[in-house]
Write an enzyme that holds these catalytic residues in place. Structure first.
Site, short mmCIF file in Angstrom:
data_model
loop_
_atom_site.label_atom_id
_atom_site.label_comp_id
_atom_site.label_asym_id
_atom_site.label_seq_id
_atom_site.Cartn_x
_atom_site.Cartn_y
_atom_site.Cartn_z
N ASP A 117 0.75 -1.25 -0.14
CA ASP A 117 0.02 0.13 -0.08
C ASP A 117 0.87 1.38 0.18
O ASP A 117 2.07 1.25 0.14
CB ASP A 117 -0.86 0.00 1.37
CG ASP A 117 -1.87 1.30 1.33
OD1 ASP A 117 -2.15 1.44 0.28
OD2 ASP A 117 -1.74 1.69 2.48
N ASP A 142 -0.19 5.10 0.83
CA ASP A 142 -0.40 6.40 1.77
C ASP A 142 -0.69 5.72 3.30
O ASP A 142 -1.53 4.61 3.23
CB ASP A 142 -1.82 6.98 1.25
CG ASP A 142 -1.61 7.81 0.23
OD1 ASP A 142 -0.42 8.26 -0.09
OD2 ASP A 142 -2.55 8.16 -0.49
#
Length: 227
Positions: A21, A23
């Site tokens: 991932d 952010d």
């Protein structure tokens, strides 16, 4: 699939793989997200804190439906995207400790990014923080179903030429953890409180980095889901 937002990695890579991932996992963008949503809310005469609280747990179109049901969602989304693009150009970003060294040490073709953001923003943030961009970037434009659906992570594995069972997902958020688990992958959590369902949890990305490298090199596969 958006061919500009997802690039095929070489099909010669072998061994374990990692899907990150972005952010909250590699890039610290919490203040930026809060600022963007606050500015958006103020433009529509809404309570910024309430809007941000809703935005944290829903996708943008669902947020608009909840906080501004009388507004044109396309207009709302365009305004949000403009603010986000401006923030990429002018906002202050930082990579989490350990991110640069970890990504630089990973073998090409063994890792990719799976983000709910858009690839051009990811590339802009990575350029400003000095992080390398991998060959595979699955973004919001790449899939019809976002996290917590397993589709984004399954696409990431497909583009890497990997079996889901050979992939490690590194996440910080509940929706991403659920997506990785539904995809049949090993899921490790980083940065902040432990999310239910993760196979292992680390207080920081920096703490997890040696274990992630061990996983990719094969040394950590036997204990990938251990405590």
């Amino acid at each position: 699939m958006n061919s500009e937002s997802v690039r095929q990695a070489p099909d010669t890579a072998t061994g374990p793989y990692v899907l990150f991932d972005v952010d909250g996992t590699l890039i610290d963008a919490v203040d930026n997200q809060r600022r963007v949503w606050h500015t958006w809310a103020e433009r529509y005469g809404l309570d910024p804190e309430e809007v941000y609280r809703v935005a944290l747990r829903t996708r943008p179109l669902e947020t608009f439906e909840t906080v501004a049901p009388d507004r044109d969602p396309a207009e709302c989304l365009a305004a949000l995207h403009a603010l986000e693009d401006e923030d990429v150009r002018t906002g202050t970003y930082s990579a989490f400790a350990g991110a640069a060294g970890l990504l630089a040490a990973l073998p090409p073709g063994r890792w990719g990014l799976v983000t709910s953001n858009y690839a051009h923003r990811v590339r802009g943030r990575f350029a400003r923080t000095g992080l390398p961009v991998p060959g595979v970037v699955v973004d919001a434009a790449s899939v019809a179903e976002g996290k917590p659906s397993p589709v984004p992570y399954l696409l990431g594995a497909e583009l890497l030429g990997a079996r889901p069972a050979d992939c490690l997902v590194v996440e910080d958020a509940p929706s991403g953890v659920t997506a990785g688990l539904r995809a049949g992958m090993t899921v490790w959590g980083v940065n902040g409180p432990e999310v239910d369902g993760v196979h292992r949890h680390f207080g920081s990305l920096d703490e997890a980095a040696p274990e992630i490298l061990a996983f990719v090199r094969g040394a950590g596969r036997g204990r990938a889901t251990g405590a």
